[in-house]
Design an enzyme around this catalytic site. Structure first.
Site, mmCIF file in Angstrom:
data_model
loop_
_atom_site.group_PDB
_atom_site.id
_atom_site.type_symbol
_atom_site.label_atom_id
_atom_site.label_comp_id
_atom_site.label_asym_id
_atom_site.label_seq_id
_atom_site.Cartn_x
_atom_site.Cartn_y
_atom_site.Cartn_z
ATOM 1 N N GLY A 275 -17.760 -10.117 -30.790
ATOM 2 C CA GLY A 275 -17.642 -9.916 -32.224
ATOM 3 C C GLY A 275 -18.977 -9.554 -32.847
ATOM 4 N N CYS A 276 -18.914 -8.982 -34.047
ATOM 5 C CA CYS A 276 -20.141 -8.525 -34.717
ATOM 6 C C CYS A 276 -21.022 -9.693 -35.137
ATOM 7 C CB CYS A 276 -19.783 -7.644 -35.902
ATOM 8 S SG CYS A 276 -18.586 -8.389 -37.037
ATOM 9 N N TYR A 277 -20.438 -10.649 -35.886
ATOM 10 C CA TYR A 277 -21.185 -11.841 -36.267
ATOM 11 C C TYR A 277 -21.725 -12.546 -35.014
ATOM 12 C CZ TYR A 277 -19.817 -12.359 -41.262
ATOM 13 O OH TYR A 277 -19.664 -12.238 -42.621
ATOM 14 N N ALA A 278 -20.852 -12.630 -34.001
ATOM 15 C CA ALA A 278 -21.202 -13.389 -32.795
ATOM 16 C C ALA A 278 -22.352 -12.739 -32.038
ATOM 17 C CB ALA A 278 -19.982 -13.523 -31.886
ATOM 18 N N GLY B 227 -24.884 -10.833 -33.283
ATOM 19 C CA GLY B 227 -26.136 -11.090 -33.992
ATOM 20 C C GLY B 227 -26.591 -12.531 -33.863
#
Length: 881
Positions: free
Chosen positions: A692-695, A697
């Site tokens: 995932g994107c949040y994950a 970063g």
């Protein structure tokens, strides 16, 4: 007797016949400024934007820097210097005589730094001409204990001289297109050193950072005088060297540079310039040398006292103005580099390592262990049954392991491991370790992979080399031609049988990673280098600090994209359009069925609405090499089952961009975050779950500190642009609702919270928010520490962890989301530590549509299909500060 670095470490090898100051003059000319007659000449194209001009100037300067050092060195040091906030790059103390006699060279060198985005704090003295001015005014110079007695009349002349010198340098810089700011007061506060004895001479008791920070913030080089003031406003004269030291104590720069005429400290016995002094290792012996006395002894003691108050990564360089670039941007350096360093330790057994965790951490730099081809435990078991000697500094920034000679190795000892961190290379610990090894072994052999970034360095250490099968055999101290022939025969026997795809896993020396090159056999003699080869050495291509993950596949591959309507799908289509080997075969979208795919130029593609049976048939006919599922969470499973239940060889691979398989426990799916999980595992996987994107970063931002977490859990405050809410209308992507607003949502048990925790192996707390910008994520992360760490310590950990990653940059300052939008990587920075040193705040930015989704997907596609990992991915991430 002086130890290794003074006796034999030489950083003074000439890189080029062109002097650094000449290159600096060329750089300023290339930037569109002339130094003739002091006139300021504008660029011909005056209408060009300042941004384009600055970019062009920076590119020109970097190209010129490559003339005094390799591309790898220049990139490495630029990345190192820009990893801290601007004011922490360097303090440069300039003698007044240099301004008088070498103004153009000094200004050109400072312009060089300015045009690559570096802002040194420059402090100057008055120089010997002050005595002439005093005599002209009828004032006879007087000294007491080496300190100039400064009465009111003397101060009048001293102050006038300071202001004239300052203005002269600032004016020359401005003529060269450098924005400079004179700072002649307001920085140093002082009390009288001894008013009765020395009159208006001060002792610095405070430094006001504000004028300097304001200058740098405005994009101007701060040019300071060494004048101080009492609380009542009385101007006092202070020693310029002392003032430079006080600046360094406050700003903690990476470099403190003293420019002088000699260009370094000269060994009184040999007449040679000393290249490196490592104080922890050499100070006591150095102080016993007969030639170390008077001013030299005082200078070394003062520098030692200064460095004892600074982080170990700080160093002092004493150099000539002509060699400033060479000292800063090359491994060889130019003047005398003084640093604290560490004592060098040798060990002959594992039991002698008092801190086994340091040894394990050093071994984790080994490419064989990083790639998963072997493990720390298996190598340690091997050492238990081997006769070896290890060399390292106290924190093991560099570790060398030498195995004794045996008949099987041609009776020549083998350098089995040489593992250096980034700090180890930059601070010349690697030179010291190698010199210590060479003292103990009259002959030695080692092997590196051919594309190793430090191949030139190893060649300089060797007497001979033999290059074949994608590896290089090096040796020194082997004079007998028969012995050399035996070494080569053993090398041939080992590597000629190794398939190219397996060469990276071999461990004859397993010291480094590298790239193929033509066959070369060369030796060195006192008459120079004799080369027995069919082609010249070609190390230039390897001179980069980025990993060369070259692909083995040059065939075209067909990609089917299921769920092409969303933002991620559109970005991936755009990147595939620019990829040299990938072609879209099918794009499936229920809403867009029958429409032409816009923006794809390799072929005319019409959106289809592929059903499960359609997918099954395509798989059976082997019409797709890579399936990409860009579907919402919970929708992917039937599509995967259609592929899995198809008849045939199942040659295709699958990447899922949703969260459906990120928590797979069957072992069928590989989590595809190349920088943190095994690239080898991704390349061999058939089914890959894209993170995932949040994950992504958050993991990049937390992972290096996982061993140091204690006393709580990391807390992540994440804010995303509204593109992260997808294209389906909702309050989270309603522009009007988001205007002047910030929307918190799913504040506990978010799926990314679980993903981050599972992958890191440590619990985290995650609170997501949506903001009014379109794309890009900013994470502000609080991490509790189980042991005290400084901001510099933490930044060094991150630099070492990510030094070879093209898509991850480490910044000394907190990155901004506006700078990452539309870029293909992650920037991590900030590293603010609280006063108790038990909590650090790390900031990370990532584009949620690119490295958070499409770019990462393309990395995984490249690895899975055998292409170069970064094929089709721009290297466009630049750091601030």
């Amino acid at each position: 007797m002086l130890r290794c670095s003074i006796n034999s470490t030489k950083r003074l090898a000439a890189r080029t016949s062109t002097g650094a100051s000449q290159l600096a003059v060329k750089a300023t000319a290339a930037a569109g400024f002339s130094s003739q007659s002091g006139r300021h000449v504008q660029l011909k194209n005056a209408s060009a934007s300042s941004t384009i001009r600055q970019y062009s100037t920076r590119s020109t300067v970097i190209q010129l820097l490559n003339n005094i050092g390799s591309k790898r060195e220049v990139e490495q040091y630029l990345k190192y210097f820009t990893s801290v906030s601007s004011q922490q790059f360097a303090v440069i103390k300039v003698g007044g005589a240099i301004i008088t006699q070498h103004l153009d060279e000094l200004a050109s060198c400072l312009a060089f730094l300015y045009h690559v985005g570096l802002y040194p704090i420059v402090l100057h003295g008055t120089g010997p001409q002050i005595n002439e001015l005093l005599e002209a005014e009828g004032v006879e110079p007087q000294y007491e204990d080496g300190i100039r007695i400064t009465d009111e009349k003397t101060m009048t002349v001293v102050r006038k001289c300071f202001l004239e010198q300052n203005l002269k340098l600032v004016t020359r810089l401005e003529e060269m297109g450098v924005h400079a700011r004179p700072i002649t007061a307001g920085v140093f506060s002082a009390s009288y050193l001894d008013q009765d004895k020395y009159k208006l001479v001060g002792k610095i008791n405070g430094v006001n950072k504000s004028p300097i920070e304001a200058s740098i913030q405005a994009g101007a080089l701060p040019i300071l005088t060494s004048l101080a003031e009492t609380p009542s406003g009385q101007i006092l004269n202070v020693n310029a060297d002392v003032a430079a030291g006080e600046l360094a104590r406050v700003f903690e720069p990476l470099k403190i540079v003293y420019l002088n005429e000699k260009g370094g400290i000269i060994n009184g016995n040999t007449g040679e310039k000393i290249s490196v002094i490592n104080l922890d290792e050499e100070f006591e012996d150095l102080m016993k040398e007969s030639w170390v006395k008077y001013g030299t002894k005082l200078k070394i003691k003062e520098i030692r006292d200064l460095l004892m108050h600074l982080p170990r990564s700080s160093s002092v360089a004493i150099i000539n103005v002509d060699d400033l670039q060479k000292e800063l941007f090359t491994d060889s350096g130019a003047g005398t580099l003084i640093r604290r360093g560490y004592r060098l330790l040798t060990r002959n057994s594992l039991a002698e390592f008092s801190e086994p965790e340091l040894l394990r951490r050093a071994l984790q730099r080994d490419p064989q262990i990083v790639s998963g081809n072997t493990s720390v435990a298996s190598y340690l078991r091997e050492l238990e049954t081997s006769t070896f000697k290890s060399y390292g500094d106290e924190p093991l920034e560099v570790l060398a392991i030498v195995k004794d000679a045996t008949p099987a190795t041609g009776n020549v000892a083998v350098l089995d491991k040489f593992l250096a961190s980034k700090a180890g290379w930059l601070n010349n610990v690697s030179d010291n370790i190698f010199t210590a090894v060479k003292k103990d072994y009259s002959s030695l052999q080692w092997v590196v992979r051919e594309d190793d970034a430090n191949a030139n360095w190893y060649f300089a250490k060797a007497d001979g080399s033999y290059n074949k099968h994608g590896h290089i055999l090096y040796w020194f101290g082997v004079e007998d031609p028969k012995a050399v022939t035996e070494l080569i025969a053993n090398f041939e026997a080992k590597y000629s049988k190794v398939p190219k795809t397996a060469q990276a896993t071999e461990d004859f020396s397993s010291v480094f990673q590298v790239k193929q090159q033509t066959r070369t056999f060369s030796t060195k003699s006192k008459f120079g280098v004799r080369s027995f080869s069919t082609s010249a050495r070609a190390f230039d291509a390897a001179n980069t600090n980025l990993p060369r993950r070259e692909g083995t596949n040059s065939q075209k591959s067909r990609v089917a994209l299921i769920g092409a309507r969303g933002y991620t799908g559109q970005n991936l289509i755009s990147m595939i359009n620019e990829h040299p080997y990938l072609e879209l075969s099918h794009v499936s979208s229920r809403e867009l069925e029958g429409q032409r795919l816009e923006g794809y130029t390799k072929a005319e593609i019409i959106y289809s609405n592929l059903q499960f049976e359609d997918i099954k048939k395509l798989e059976e006919r082997n019409e797709v090499d890579m399936w990409v599922m860009a579907l919402p969470n919970g929708v992917c499973k039937p599509f995967v089952e259609a592929i899995e239940t198809a008849n045939g060889a199942k040659k295709s691979k699958i990447i899922d961009l949703s969260a459906d398989y990120r928590f797979d426990t069957t072992g069928e799916w590989t989590y595809g975050l190349p920088e943190l999980t095994s690239r080898e595992a991704i390349s061999q996987a058939r089914k890959i779950s894209n993170p995932g994107c949040y994950a992504t970063g958050a993991q990049v931002a937390i992972k290096p500190l996982v061993p140091y977490i204690g006393g709580g859990v990391p807390s992540i405050f994440g804010v995303s642009g509204y593109s992260g809410a997808g294209t389906k209308p909702s309050p989270k992507n309603d522009i009007k609702f988001l205007s002047n607003n910030l929307i918190p949502y799913s504040l506990t048990d978010h799926i990314h919270e679980r993903e981050i925790s599972v992958q890191l192996g440590t619990e985290v707390a995650f609170s997501p928010h949506v903001a009014q910008w379109f794309q890009g994520i900013s994470h502000t992360i609080n991490i509790p520490l189980k042991e005290p760490l400084t901001s510099r310590d933490i930044r060094n950990i991150y630099q070492e962890t990510y030094q070879d990653e093209q898509l991850i940059q480490v910044s000394g300052e907190a990155p901004l989301v506006k700078d990452i939008s539309g870029k293909h990587g992650v920037v991590v920075g900030g590293f603010a530590v609280n006063s108790k040193q038990n909590r650090v705040v790390v900031v990370a930015t990532i584009d949620n549509l690119l490295k958070g989704a499409a770019t990462q997907c393309l990395q995984n596609i490249n690895l899975a299909l055998g292409y170069g990992e970064y094929e089709g991915i721009p290297d466009d991430v630049e750091i601030r500060g």
